[in-house]
Enzyme design. Structure first.
Site, PDB file in Angstrom:
ATOM      1  N   ARG A  37      -7.674 -20.338  -2.901  1.00 47.96           N
ATOM      2  CA  ARG A  37      -6.680 -20.246  -1.831  1.00 47.96           C
ATOM      3  C   ARG A  37      -5.569 -21.284  -1.978  1.00 47.96           C
ATOM      4  O   ARG A  37      -5.843 -22.485  -2.005  1.00 47.96           O
ATOM      5  CB  ARG A  37      -7.358 -20.405  -0.463  1.00 47.96           C
ATOM      6  N   HIS A  66      -1.104 -21.053  -1.011  1.00 46.62           N
ATOM      7  CA  HIS A  66      -0.063 -20.105  -0.594  1.00 46.62           C
ATOM      8  C   HIS A  66       0.801 -19.618  -1.751  1.00 46.62           C
ATOM      9  O   HIS A  66       1.107 -18.443  -1.859  1.00 46.62           O
ATOM     10  CB  HIS A  66       0.836 -20.729   0.479  1.00 46.62           C
ATOM     11  N   TYR A  92       0.821  -1.201   0.000  1.00 45.15           N
ATOM     12  CA  TYR A  92       0.000   0.000   0.000  1.00 45.15           C
ATOM     13  C   TYR A  92       0.854   1.249   0.000  1.00 45.15           C
ATOM     14  O   TYR A  92       2.074   1.186   0.191  1.00 45.15           O
ATOM     15  CB  TYR A  92      -0.961   0.000   1.199  1.00 45.15           C
ATOM     16  N   ARG A 125       8.229   4.262  -4.620  1.00 48.22           N
ATOM     17  CA  ARG A 125       8.304   3.257  -3.556  1.00 48.22           C
ATOM     18  C   ARG A 125       7.311   2.128  -3.798  1.00 48.22           C
ATOM     19  O   ARG A 125       7.608   0.958  -3.555  1.00 48.22           O
ATOM     20  CB  ARG A 125       8.064   3.900  -2.181  1.00 48.22           C
ATOM     21  N   GLU A 130      11.825   2.076  14.417  1.00 50.72           N
ATOM     22  CA  GLU A 130      10.855   3.038  13.881  1.00 50.72           C
ATOM     23  C   GLU A 130       9.559   2.844  14.641  1.00 50.72           C
ATOM     24  O   GLU A 130       9.441   1.930  15.457  1.00 50.72           O
ATOM     25  CB  GLU A 130      10.633   2.820  12.381  1.00 50.72           C
TER      26      GLU A 130
HETATM   27  N1  PMP Z   1       7.423   3.348   9.077  1.00 49.96           N
HETATM   28  C1  PMP Z   1       6.272   2.649   9.055  1.00 49.96           C
HETATM   29  C2  PMP Z   1       6.249   1.271   9.648  1.00 49.96           C
HETATM   30  C3  PMP Z   1       5.112   3.218   8.491  1.00 49.96           C
HETATM   31  O1  PMP Z   1       3.958   2.525   8.452  1.00 49.96           O
HETATM   32  C4  PMP Z   1       5.158   4.543   7.976  1.00 49.96           C
HETATM   33  C5  PMP Z   1       3.929   5.197   7.429  1.00 49.96           C
HETATM   34  N2  PMP Z   1       3.507   4.661   6.229  1.00 49.96           N
HETATM   35  C6  PMP Z   1       6.387   5.219   8.002  1.00 49.96           C
HETATM   36  C7  PMP Z   1       7.494   4.592   8.561  1.00 49.96           C
HETATM   37  C8  PMP Z   1       6.520   6.610   7.425  1.00 49.96           C
HETATM   38  O2  PMP Z   1       6.512   6.556   6.029  1.00 49.96           O
HETATM   39  P1  PMP Z   1       5.959   7.767   5.147  1.00 49.96           P
HETATM   40  O3  PMP Z   1       6.732   8.980   5.542  1.00 49.96           O
HETATM   41  O4  PMP Z   1       6.213   7.354   3.749  1.00 49.96           O
HETATM   42  O5  PMP Z   1       4.511   7.904   5.461  1.00 49.96           O
END
Ligand code: PMP
Length: 285
Positions: free
Chosen positions: A98, A100, A31, A50, A180
């Site tokens: 379905r 995998h 996504y 991306r 993160e």
């Molecule tokens: N890390 C994760 C796991 C995320 O889900 C997001 C948000 N999509 C980000 C970082 C930040 O990415 P972006 O600046 O492209 O929204």
């Protein structure tokens, strides 16, 4: 509200994909989420680049061409009257019995596009108050550089944050450094004013906002150190913030119940936030 699903614009409340969509059964999909600000799609090119990378890492075909996708994104934004908010797009490996392993060649990937209004005042308010963060052990797979819809660890971490009265959770690796957030990248500002964020070569998602903030920081003459930092370093930092397309840069004022950065949104974070719109790439929506 209107949503786009596999070639059709439908009422959001009635929009649906098939029960054998691989996104539904295997979370076999990717996504993107782009910010819409003042009638512009922000950093659309980087988001689509991306998307292309995520798709190719997973060998999922583009559902439509890149230019057709741009048309659909604009149309969904327009039909929903969004001037400020976000546009979401999701591509899965499509509908198949379905099994995998990949479905037979020629199976069409599924595309869903939605858009949503968000009042700029709602995000501005968060930036004025600042966020609370909790830390959780990293428990995700090692391909989180792919923006996949397999988000169960992120879902659980975010729920844990909510139950703790916080708004975001940071994944911490075995060495005690910050990876993160569940849906954002993590940053600190050192006492001498340098921005620090973890390298994005592996182990985190390369946030588009993160990339554009590098441009913003360069324009503002700020120094960036791309390196890992510990939770202890974050707690002692001058400022702490998170970045994502939906939040841009939002100050953090509390980590695991400890006040950070004197408990007030920092001026460096706010200046990055302010300069962001001017420096980011803007495509008319
Ligand atoms: N890390 C994760 C796991 C995320 O889900 C997001 C948000 N999509 C980000 C970082 C930040 O990415 P972006 O600046 O492209 O929204």
């Amino acid at each position: 509200r209107i949503a786009y699903v596999n070639g059709r614009y439908l009422a959001h409340s009635a929009a649906a994909v098939h029960i054998e969509d691989r996104g539904y059964q295997f979370s076999d999909g990717v996504y993107e989420m782009c910010e819409i600000a003042r009638g512009y799609i922000i950093d659309m090119k980087r988001h689509l680049d991306r998307l292309n990378r995520s798709l190719s890492e997973l060998s999922i075909e583009w559902p439509v061409t890149r230019s057709a996708l741009i048309v659909v994104m604009r149309e969904v934004v327009r039909r929903n009257g969004v001037r400020n908010g976000l546009v979401y797009l999701q591509v899965t490996r499509g509908v198949a019995p379905r099994d995998h392993a990949f479905p037979k060649p020629g199976t069409r990937s599924s595309l869903v596009v939605t858009a949503k209004r968000i009042a700029p005042s709602a995000t501005a308010k968060k930036a004025e108050t600042g966020l609370k963060i909790i830390t959780v052990p990293e428990n995700r797979w090692d391909r989180v550089d792919i923006k996949s819809v397999s988000l169960l660890p992120n879902v659980l971490a975010k729920q844990q944050a909510r139950e703790a009265g916080a708004q975001e959770a940071w994944f911490i690796d075995a060495e005690g450094t910050v990876k993160e957030g569940a849906s954002s990248n993590a940053w600190i500002v050192t006492q001498d004013g340098a921005l620090v964020t973890r390298p994005a070569d592996h182990g985190i998602l390369r946030g588009i906002t993160r990339t554009t903030l590098f441009d913003v920081a360069a324009k503002l003459g700020m120094k960036i150190e791309e390196r890992a930092f510990s939770v202890a370093e974050a707690k002692a930092a001058r400022e702490v913030f998170i970045s994502s397309a939906t939040t841009i840069a939002i100050p953090v004022v509390d980590i695991d119940g400890e006040t950070v950065a004197n408990g007030h949104p920092g001026s460096i974070t706010l200046s990055l936030r302010e300069a962001f719109f001017d420096i980011a790439e803007k495509s008319p929506a």
